[in-house]
Write a protein that holds these residues in place. Sequence first.
Motif, PDB file in Angstrom:
ATOM      1  N   LYS A  18       0.557  -1.448  -0.310  1.00 30.68           N
ATOM      2  CA  LYS A  18      -0.320   0.753   0.010  1.00 30.68           C
ATOM      3  C   LYS A  18       0.997   1.841   0.109  1.00 30.68           C
ATOM      4  O   LYS A  18       0.263   1.867   0.648  1.00 30.68           O
ATOM      5  CB  LYS A  18      -1.124   0.048   1.256  1.00 30.68           C
ATOM      6  N   VAL A  19       2.457   0.879  -0.978  1.00 30.10           N
ATOM      7  CA  VAL A  19       2.965   2.421  -0.598  1.00 30.10           C
ATOM      8  C   VAL A  19       3.613   2.274  -2.052  1.00 30.10           C
ATOM      9  O   VAL A  19       4.252   1.288  -2.720  1.00 30.10           O
ATOM     10  CB  VAL A  19       3.752   2.675   0.571  1.00 30.10           C
ATOM     11  N   ALA A  20       3.646   3.704  -2.413  1.00 23.94           N
ATOM     12  CA  ALA A  20       4.264   3.794  -4.117  1.00 23.94           C
ATOM     13  C   ALA A  20       4.788   4.827  -2.918  1.00 23.94           C
ATOM     14  O   ALA A  20       5.186   5.715  -2.965  1.00 23.94           O
ATOM     15  CB  ALA A  20       2.795   5.094  -4.688  1.00 23.94           C
ATOM     16  N   SER A  21       6.486   4.622  -3.553  1.00 18.59           N
ATOM     17  CA  SER A  21       7.822   4.937  -3.326  1.00 18.59           C
ATOM     18  C   SER A  21       8.367   5.156  -4.108  1.00 18.59           C
ATOM     19  O   SER A  21       8.322   4.688  -5.150  1.00 18.59           O
ATOM     20  CB  SER A  21       8.772   4.179  -2.566  1.00 18.59           C
ATOM     21  N   GLY A  22       9.566   6.811  -4.290  1.00 20.12           N
ATOM     22  CA  GLY A  22       9.891   7.381  -5.497  1.00 20.12           C
ATOM     23  C   GLY A  22       8.935   8.560  -5.778  1.00 20.12           C
ATOM     24  O   GLY A  22       8.090   8.316  -6.049  1.00 20.12           O
ATOM     25  N   GLU A  23       9.515   9.536  -6.760  1.00 20.68           N
ATOM     26  CA  GLU A  23       9.295  10.874  -6.968  1.00 20.68           C
ATOM     27  C   GLU A  23       7.813  10.351  -8.169  1.00 20.68           C
ATOM     28  O   GLU A  23       7.033  10.777  -7.862  1.00 20.68           O
ATOM     29  CB  GLU A  23       9.948  11.757  -7.571  1.00 20.68           C
ATOM     30  N   PHE A  24       8.399   9.273  -9.031  1.00 17.77           N
ATOM     31  CA  PHE A  24       7.802   8.915  -9.965  1.00 17.77           C
ATOM     32  C   PHE A  24       6.461   8.266  -9.803  1.00 17.77           C
ATOM     33  O   PHE A  24       5.044   8.654 -10.121  1.00 17.77           O
ATOM     34  CB  PHE A  24       8.579   8.044 -11.317  1.00 17.77           C
ATOM     35  N   MET A  25       6.600   7.550  -8.941  1.00 21.17           N
ATOM     36  CA  MET A  25       5.420   6.466  -8.192  1.00 21.17           C
ATOM     37  C   MET A  25       4.752   7.607  -7.095  1.00 21.17           C
ATOM     38  O   MET A  25       3.262   6.895  -7.468  1.00 21.17           O
ATOM     39  CB  MET A  25       6.059   5.617  -7.592  1.00 21.17           C
ATOM     40  N   THR A  26       5.355   8.525  -6.329  1.00 16.67           N
ATOM     41  CA  THR A  26       4.190   8.956  -5.558  1.00 16.67           C
ATOM     42  C   THR A  26       3.288  10.189  -6.397  1.00 16.67           C
ATOM     43  O   THR A  26       2.100  10.221  -6.353  1.00 16.67           O
ATOM     44  CB  THR A  26       5.301   9.814  -4.959  1.00 16.67           C
ATOM     45  N   GLU A  27       3.944  11.115  -7.092  1.00 15.78           N
ATOM     46  CA  GLU A  27       3.179  11.472  -8.269  1.00 15.78           C
ATOM     47  C   GLU A  27       2.106  10.935  -8.842  1.00 15.78           C
ATOM     48  O   GLU A  27       1.300  11.751  -9.212  1.00 15.78           O
ATOM     49  CB  GLU A  27       4.260  12.423  -9.603  1.00 15.78           C
ATOM     50  N   ASN A  28       2.338   9.662  -9.351  1.00 13.25           N
ATOM     51  CA  ASN A  28       0.872   8.910 -10.134  1.00 13.25           C
ATOM     52  C   ASN A  28       0.365   8.432  -9.519  1.00 13.25           C
ATOM     53  O   ASN A  28      -0.191   8.997  -9.618  1.00 13.25           O
ATOM     54  CB  ASN A  28       1.330   7.594 -10.700  1.00 13.25           C
ATOM     55  N   ALA A  29       0.047   8.420  -8.113  1.00  9.74           N
ATOM     56  CA  ALA A  29       0.080   8.571  -7.017  1.00  9.74           C
ATOM     57  C   ALA A  29      -1.216   9.410  -5.771  1.00  9.74           C
ATOM     58  O   ALA A  29      -2.895   9.119  -6.264  1.00  9.74           O
ATOM     59  CB  ALA A  29       0.142   7.621  -5.754  1.00  9.74           C
ATOM     60  N   VAL A  30      -0.595  10.190  -6.179  1.00  9.27           N
ATOM     61  CA  VAL A  30      -1.487  11.658  -6.285  1.00  9.27           C
ATOM     62  C   VAL A  30      -2.707  12.267  -7.375  1.00  9.27           C
ATOM     63  O   VAL A  30      -3.499  12.042  -6.929  1.00  9.27           O
ATOM     64  CB  VAL A  30      -0.618  12.509  -5.759  1.00  9.27           C
ATOM     65  N   LYS A  31      -1.860  11.959  -8.668  1.00 13.25           N
ATOM     66  CA  LYS A  31      -2.875  11.962  -9.467  1.00 13.25           C
ATOM     67  C   LYS A  31      -3.763  11.776  -9.742  1.00 13.25           C
ATOM     68  O   LYS A  31      -4.766  11.914 -10.819  1.00 13.25           O
ATOM     69  CB  LYS A  31      -1.873  12.849 -10.637  1.00 13.25           C
ATOM     70  N   SER A  32      -3.688  10.074  -9.649  1.00 10.75           N
ATOM     71  CA  SER A  32      -4.586   9.152 -10.110  1.00 10.75           C
ATOM     72  C   SER A  32      -5.597   9.161  -8.914  1.00 10.75           C
ATOM     73  O   SER A  32      -6.489   8.292  -9.106  1.00 10.75           O
ATOM     74  CB  SER A  32      -4.021   7.944 -10.939  1.00 10.75           C
TER      75      SER A  32
END
Length: 100
Positions: A18-32
């Motif tokens: 249940k964790v998206a780590s790293g800048e790219f994955m974090t950004e994708n999780a927020v935007k989705s």
Amino acid sequence: MKVDKALGMVGLATKAGKVASGEFMTENAVKSGMAYLVIVSSEASDNTKKKFRNMCEFYHVPIKECWTKDELGKSTGKTFRASLAVTDEGLAQAIMKKMD
């Protein structure tokens, strides 16, 4: 002591997938719309901090700025991480409760 418990909860969330780590994955999780909490390392660059603060404000996602990159990384089983997103609402609330 509460800091250690909150980091432990981050580790638990990671093990649960249940964790998206790293800048790219974090950004994708927020935007989705999948992120319920974003944690940015206190060692992250000012540019990274500003980017995630603005993004989280726009998407109405709580953001916390704490821990070193090394501490964040170790809690997720990686070498180091500047940012991560918790993608489970219950776990995100539990982590925020331990942080406060």
